[in-house]
Structures are given as C-alpha cells and as structure tokens.
Design a protein around this motif. Structure first.
Motif, mmCIF file in Angstrom:
data_model
loop_
_atom_site.group_PDB
_atom_site.id
_atom_site.type_symbol
_atom_site.label_atom_id
_atom_site.label_comp_id
_atom_site.label_asym_id
_atom_site.label_seq_id
_atom_site.Cartn_x
_atom_site.Cartn_y
_atom_site.Cartn_z
ATOM 1 N N ILE A 9 28.166 33.200 50.476
ATOM 2 C CA ILE A 9 28.031 34.558 49.945
ATOM 3 C C ILE A 9 27.984 34.430 48.429
ATOM 4 O O ILE A 9 28.973 34.042 47.796
ATOM 5 N N PRO A 10 26.835 34.732 47.819
ATOM 6 C CA PRO A 10 26.715 34.566 46.364
ATOM 7 C C PRO A 10 27.548 35.597 45.593
ATOM 8 O O PRO A 10 27.648 36.755 45.987
ATOM 9 N N HIS A 11 28.157 35.125 44.532
ATOM 10 C CA HIS A 11 28.953 35.960 43.634
ATOM 11 C C HIS A 11 28.513 35.708 42.196
ATOM 12 O O HIS A 11 27.939 34.671 41.888
ATOM 13 N N ALA A 16 34.518 40.945 31.308
ATOM 14 C CA ALA A 16 34.970 42.318 31.579
ATOM 15 C C ALA A 16 35.475 42.909 30.262
ATOM 16 O O ALA A 16 36.598 42.627 29.839
ATOM 17 N N PRO A 17 34.639 43.706 29.582
ATOM 18 C CA PRO A 17 35.015 44.216 28.255
ATOM 19 C C PRO A 17 36.322 45.002 28.253
ATOM 20 O O PRO A 17 37.056 44.983 27.269
ATOM 21 N N GLU A 18 36.631 45.669 29.337
ATOM 22 C CA GLU A 18 37.857 46.465 29.371
ATOM 23 C C GLU A 18 39.114 45.597 29.303
ATOM 24 O O GLU A 18 40.200 46.075 28.979
ATOM 25 N N GLY A 19 38.974 44.325 29.598
ATOM 26 C CA GLY A 19 40.114 43.408 29.527
ATOM 27 C C GLY A 19 40.401 42.932 28.122
ATOM 28 O O GLY A 19 41.470 42.415 27.838
ATOM 29 N N GLY A 20 39.425 43.074 27.237
ATOM 30 C CA GLY A 20 39.610 42.659 25.857
ATOM 31 C C GLY A 20 39.504 41.150 25.680
ATOM 32 O O GLY A 20 39.211 40.408 26.610
ATOM 33 N N VAL A 21 39.741 40.721 24.456
ATOM 34 C CA VAL A 21 39.715 39.314 24.078
ATOM 35 C C VAL A 21 40.965 39.052 23.244
ATOM 36 O O VAL A 21 41.364 39.890 22.440
ATOM 37 N N ASP A 67 39.036 35.545 27.154
ATOM 38 C CA ASP A 67 38.514 36.830 27.615
ATOM 39 C C ASP A 67 38.903 37.037 29.070
ATOM 40 O O ASP A 67 39.544 36.202 29.684
ATOM 41 N N HIS A 68 38.534 38.186 29.587
ATOM 42 C CA HIS A 68 38.769 38.497 30.998
ATOM 43 C C HIS A 68 37.425 38.549 31.689
ATOM 44 O O HIS A 68 36.414 38.933 31.088
ATOM 45 N N ALA A 69 37.415 38.161 32.939
ATOM 46 C CA ALA A 69 36.163 38.135 33.695
ATOM 47 C C ALA A 69 36.345 38.858 35.019
ATOM 48 O O ALA A 69 37.432 38.886 35.586
ATOM 49 N N ARG A 70 35.255 39.422 35.473
ATOM 50 C CA ARG A 70 35.240 40.106 36.765
ATOM 51 C C ARG A 70 34.235 39.384 37.673
ATOM 52 O O ARG A 70 33.130 39.078 37.260
ATOM 53 N N VAL A 71 34.665 39.128 38.903
ATOM 54 C CA VAL A 71 33.789 38.517 39.905
ATOM 55 C C VAL A 71 33.336 39.602 40.864
ATOM 56 O O VAL A 71 34.139 40.385 41.352
ATOM 57 N N SER A 72 32.038 39.628 41.113
ATOM 58 C CA SER A 72 31.521 40.617 42.056
ATOM 59 C C SER A 72 30.563 39.928 43.027
ATOM 60 O O SER A 72 29.893 38.957 42.696
ATOM 61 N N ARG A 73 30.542 40.455 44.225
ATOM 62 C CA ARG A 73 29.647 39.946 45.237
ATOM 63 C C ARG A 73 28.231 40.412 44.930
ATOM 64 O O ARG A 73 28.006 41.583 44.649
ATOM 65 N N ASP A 74 27.285 39.488 44.968
ATOM 66 C CA ASP A 74 25.872 39.855 44.760
ATOM 67 C C ASP A 74 25.374 40.651 45.964
ATOM 68 O O ASP A 74 25.741 40.362 47.094
ATOM 69 N N THR A 75 24.547 41.615 45.689
ATOM 70 C CA THR A 75 23.998 42.410 46.801
ATOM 71 C C THR A 75 22.533 42.148 47.002
ATOM 72 O O THR A 75 21.850 41.618 46.192
#
Length: 75
Positions: A9-11, A16-21, A67-75
């Motif tokens: 399952i590709p991700h 994630a800008p809301e997480g800041g640096v 930084d902060h990162a967000r992982v999302s499943r590709d659709t």
C-alpha cells in the motif's frame, strides 16, 4: 504451515507545517558539550553560537533542524 498474504500500500511522507520547526546548536569542541536549547526561530541558536564562540574561541558547531512530518496513504 502458516502462510501470509502481504499487500503493498503506497504512502507518502510530507512536511507538516502545523507542527513547526525547531532549531538547535551544539558546540562540538572537545570536552565542551554546551548547547543552545530548542528554539522556534533559527536566530536564537545562531546568536547563541556566535556568543559562545566569542567567549570561548570554540569554532565548530552542530546545527539541528527538526520538522514534523505527516504520512498519508496514496489514493
């Protein structure tokens, strides 16, 4: 015998800008170990490193940008 079926399952991972640096500086002169602490702006650690170098003569620092990162499943 047990068998498993695995599916790919590709991700995607993105900043994630809301997480800041956060920015930090560490003196790596032998035996020193001084550090700036974490800051939301890079000016804080940069100014700290310049002051530390002026006071001690230490001239090598490790800079860390986190930084902060967000992982999302590709659709």
């Amino acid at each position: 015998m047990t068998r498993a079926v695995l599916g790919y399952i590709p991700h995607t991972i993105r900043h994630a800008p809301e997480g800041g640096v956060t920015y930090e500086a560490f003196c790596v002169a032998e035996g020193c170990g001084a550090e700036s602490g974490a800051h939301d702006e890079q000016d804080g650690p940069q100014d700290w490193a310049l002051r530390h170098a002026g006071r001690t003569g230490h001239d090598l620092f490790r800079r860390v940008f986190t930084d902060h990162a967000r992982v999302s499943r590709d659709t």
